[in-house]
Design an enzyme around this catalytic site. Structure first.
Site, PDB file in Angstrom:
ATOM      1  N   LEU A  17       0.665  -1.336   0.233  1.00 56.95           N
ATOM      2  CA  LEU A  17       0.393   0.007  -0.084  1.00 56.95           C
ATOM      3  C   LEU A  17       0.632   1.081   0.105  1.00 56.95           C
ATOM      4  CD1 LEU A  17      -2.785   1.288  -0.052  1.00 56.95           C
ATOM      5  CD2 LEU A  17      -2.753   1.137   2.044  1.00 56.95           C
ATOM      6  N   GLU A 483      27.265  12.390  12.085  1.00 62.99           N
ATOM      7  CA  GLU A 483      26.122  11.357  12.741  1.00 62.99           C
ATOM      8  C   GLU A 483      26.132  10.750  10.849  1.00 62.99           C
ATOM      9  OE1 GLU A 483      22.762  11.731  14.450  1.00 62.99           O
ATOM     10  OE2 GLU A 483      23.645  13.689  15.742  1.00 62.99           O
ATOM     11  N   GLU A 665      12.390  21.544  20.269  1.00 67.69           N
ATOM     12  CA  GLU A 665      11.849  22.667  19.225  1.00 67.69           C
ATOM     13  C   GLU A 665      10.508  23.396  19.742  1.00 67.69           C
ATOM     14  OE1 GLU A 665       8.508  20.585  17.320  1.00 67.69           O
ATOM     15  OE2 GLU A 665       7.957  22.883  17.633  1.00 67.69           O
ATOM     16  N   HIS A 694      12.590  21.279   9.942  1.00 72.36           N
ATOM     17  CA  HIS A 694      11.436  20.832   8.725  1.00 72.36           C
ATOM     18  C   HIS A 694      11.150  21.096   7.517  1.00 72.36           C
ATOM     19  CE1 HIS A 694      10.580  19.411  13.147  1.00 72.36           C
ATOM     20  NE2 HIS A 694      10.588  18.318  13.253  1.00 72.36           N
TER      21      HIS A 694
END
Ligand code: GLN
Ligand code: ZN
Length: 751
Positions: A17, A483, A665, A694
């Site tokens: 899906l 990272e 945040e 974001h």
């Protein structure tokens, strides 16, 4: 004894899906092709359940994106900004789920929130004064009929009216009480359509009942269900609760004219007690959630049968063996795992494997087959490589003083200010730098054996050196290594810890087309060897500035894994905490003077009942964090990072983590958190994110200065850090560099 399943995973065994939807979004396949994939998944799911002999199978548990969104659309709760786009019904639905940007307009998606205490996210429907609440959809009935045509008789599962009303966002002048009777009337219509389709049962999912409920909540609930049950005709109504017990409303629920009541005996700590002390009406079926819908372990038959015996001895005659919640929260099937050996596999049951389990339990409850019980008991006792006496011993030997870092914060702050001599408003980032295609390819190539370890390491070292140089050029004060070696902040640590298992296809839907593959905590957890030291130490060797070591905290590691069931979550967390503590000390010993321990998911697992927040969770989760950090020297600075600023209500607990600096945040929220910090005399230094990572948008210097100015009104200058609101790994290089340059310039202009 009969069996029931609340809901089945719907993303497809191989995430069909997800892939079909993504193709549809890109215009690569048609709506009918997407529908065909969906229909095939539903058919497979129904047939698997029927073949296993499940008696109560749900229809309408399928969703293209989310069941709460389905319910909103079913009752025409669609904000005008979406219908105004003039899209097809399916595309309007997807616009609500994902936003729309194209020739017809530009709208944002509905907000997304965590579904109770799971890692699944639902879409928060919005209602305003112009919304005309009416049953306009037919999905539940359509899917019932589809199942019937496949020869599967189903119960029609729908989000219940109370839960739906509680999850709605009211953007107009009206509130929940104005809508209760309106919705009740429309749910009555739904029942009559279900009756017309000849369905015998309708299930209303009401997980909201496991919260602390007010008198008003209880009244609304009763009003709605009095209406609904008064007009249900011949249709039988099952009220299904999960994720806890319904202690605030048990007697009201059992007094109403339901035909079945679904209770959770796994997460519902008081469920059994409620049944025993209050009894259970003889004219109703008790759907007993005894097979854990949220975890991947084989059922412990002895434990389960004990529960069933207790229910029986409370005088309950009609029991249906049920899952504790929808199986949406577990992966499809163990059959897809080719690398795990049988030694391990035999201990697990994913969705498909839980089906015969339900049936077996139902049979054992009537006829205790000693051989089967004995085999199950043996299975639970024989877990290869799961136990490590040294680890258990170490946990046992944790002393109270290990939870406390000395000297106390104020003293450390002074020592660290003198040591690091950072400028006012020090600048830093949250850890990760853009994970560009080459970074991911390097990891992949290494994993597949296409490159040697040396090639892999050298690539990362080059990346680190570049990243350090870049940060120096930008002028950041506290640097990070970037990272590049990490896929995911939990999986990376899990892979390096003893006691963890990994799967190939154990995907679970997180939201829409996004799935996660949580690692399994198999046994006692410990650290084989230093995990991050070589990367951080190399980064440090590239610069004279401070480099922050970057670790994931124990609570987050636990919360994003499938936990053990044979020991408590607290104990597992302490084991992980000790492992990460060793890493902290190794970093310190290797010249890393600032260490960040991320607790991105700490807020996530707060119990649903406020009254349980401390006793069931924070009372051990916060000390577990402190245990990780308490061994370092006073002059070593401990940072932590949390992804949400929605911790206004647990500020004292956050302060009690006793970190030296916390970043979080804040750029998307209205900075309300700052008032709470001030109000609570928050001692920890803070870096509320000054821009939103974001989105690829580059914040201007002015914008950042404005944000910082607001922060300075509430936070002492000497405690304010300047940083983005989360890691940069999902961003591109270009916007990252521009944004960080503006961030540094903004901080400098305020100095
Ligand atoms: N250190 C992690 C990073 O920067 C934190 C990620 C997170 O908070 N989700 O990517
Ligand atoms: Zn974050």
């Amino acid at each position: 004894m009969k069996t029931s399943v609340i809901g089945y995973p719907r993303i497809g065994k191989d995430r069909e899906l997800k892939f079909a939807s993504e193709k549809y979004f890109k215009g690569e396949i048609s709506e009918s092709e997407l529908n065909a994939t969906a229909a095939a998944i539903r058919e497979g799911n129904l047939k698997a359940q029927k073949a296993a002999g499940i008696d109560f199978i749900s229809s309408n548990d399928f969703s293209f994106y989310d069941n709460v969104l389905d319910t909103a659309v079913l009752f025409n709760v669609i904000p005008a900004r979406y219908t105004d786009l003039g899209l097809s019904a399916l595309d309007t639905y997807f616009a609500m789920a994902r936003g729309y940007q194209g020739e017809k307009g530009n709208v944002k998606a509905l907000a997304m929130k965590k579904w109770f205490n799971t890692n699944y996210h639902y879409l928060v429907p919005e209602i305003d004064d112009s919304t005309e609440v009416k049953l306009t959809g037919s999905k539940p009935v359509d899917e019932y009929k589809e199942a019937a045509s496949l020869g599967v008789n189903t119960k029609v599962a729908v989000t219940g009216p109370f839960t739906f009303l509680k999850l709605l966002r009211y953007t107009g002048s009206k509130s929940i009480s104005d809508y209760a009777s309106v919705f009740a009337a429309e749910y009555v219509k739904l029942i009559s359509e279900v009756a017309n389709a000849c369905a015998e049962w309708i299930e209303f999912d009401e997980p909201y009942l496991v919260h602390d409920l007010s008198a008003e909540d209880i009244k609304i609930f009763k009003d709605i269900y009095n209406t609904i049950l008064g007009s249900k005709g011949d249709v039988k109504v099952l009220i299904q609760t999960y994720f806890g017990d319904i202690r605030d409303i048990y007697s009201e629920v059992t007094a109403l004219a339901f035909d079945g009541i679904g209770l959770d005996f796994i997460e519902g700590k008081k469920t059994l007690e409620l049944v025993k002390t209050n009894g259970f009406p003889a004219d109703k079926l008790l759907f007993a959630g005894v097979v854990n819908g949220k975890n991947i372990w084989k059922n412990n038959y002895e434990k389960t049968l004990n529960i069933i015996d207790e229910i029986k001895s409370a005088g309950v005659e009609s029991i249906v063996i049920n899952t504790s919640c929808s199986l949406l929260h577990v992966p499809y099937t163990l059959a897809s795992e080719t690398k795990l050996t049988d030694e391990y596999k035999k201990h697990f049951a994913f969705a498909q494997e839980k089906l015969p389990e339900l049936v077996e339990i139902a049979s054992l409850a009537v006829n205790k087959d000693e051989a089967v019980l004995e085999a199950n008991k043996k299975l639970h006792e024989s877990r290869v490589n799961a136990y490590d006496a040294k680890v258990q011993e170490r946990v046992k030997n944790i002393k109270d003083s290990d939870y406390t870092r000395l000297p106390e914060f104020a003293e450390r702050e002074k020592i660290q200010k003198a040591r690091f001599n950072l400028p006012l408003f020090p600048t830093t980032t949250i850890g990760s730098f853009p994970q560009t295609a080459d970074v991911r390819k390097n990891r992949q190539d290494f994993r597949k054996g296409n490159i040697s370890e040396e090639e892999y390491v050298n690539f990362n070292k080059n990346k680190i050196a570049e990243c350090i140089k870049l940060q120096e050029e930008i002028g950041l004060d506290v640097l990070v290594h970037g990272e590049f070696e990490r896929n995911d902040m939990v999986e990376y640590f899990g892979e390096h810890l003893e006691g963890y298992l990994f799967t190939e296809k154990a995907w679970v839907q997180s939201y829409g087309t996004r799935c996660v593959k949580p690692p399994f905590i198999w046994g006692d957890v410990s650290r084989k060897e230093a995990i991050t030291v070589k990367w951080s130490a190399y980064a440090k060797s590239c610069t004279d500035k401070e480099v922050k070591g970057m670790l994931t905290g124990p609570v987050t590691i636990l919360n994003w894994s499938f936990p053990r069931e044979d020991i408590s979550i607290k104990e597992s967390t302490l084991q992980i905490a000790l492992a990460i503590r060793d890493e902290v000390l190794d970093l310190e010993a290797n010249g890393i003077n600032i260490i960040q321990i991320d607790e991105a998911a700490l807020r996530e697992k707060l119990p649903l009942r406020k009254s349980d927040w401390y006793s069931e969770y924070l009372d051990w989760a916060i000390p577990a964090f402190r245990l990780v950090a308490s061994g370092v020297k006073p002059e070593t600075q401990i940072h932590t990072h949390m992804c949400y600023s929605e911790f206004t209500d647990i500020i004292p607990a956050i302060d009690a983590m006793d970190a030296d600096v916390i970043t979080f945040e804040a750029s998307r929220s209205d900075l309300l958190i700052l008032d709470s910090l001030k109000g609570n005399n928050f001692k920890t230094e803070v870096g509320p994110g000054v821009y939103d990572i974001h989105s690829p948008r580059v914040p201007s210097v002015d914008e950042i200065v404005t944000a910082l100015t607001k922060m300075r009104a509430k936070i002492d200058d000497s405690k304010l850090w300047v940083n983005p609101d989360c890691g940069l790994k999902t961003r591109g290089n270009e916007e990252t560099v521009k944004s960080l340059k503006n961030l540094v310039e903004a901080a400098k202009s305020l100095r």
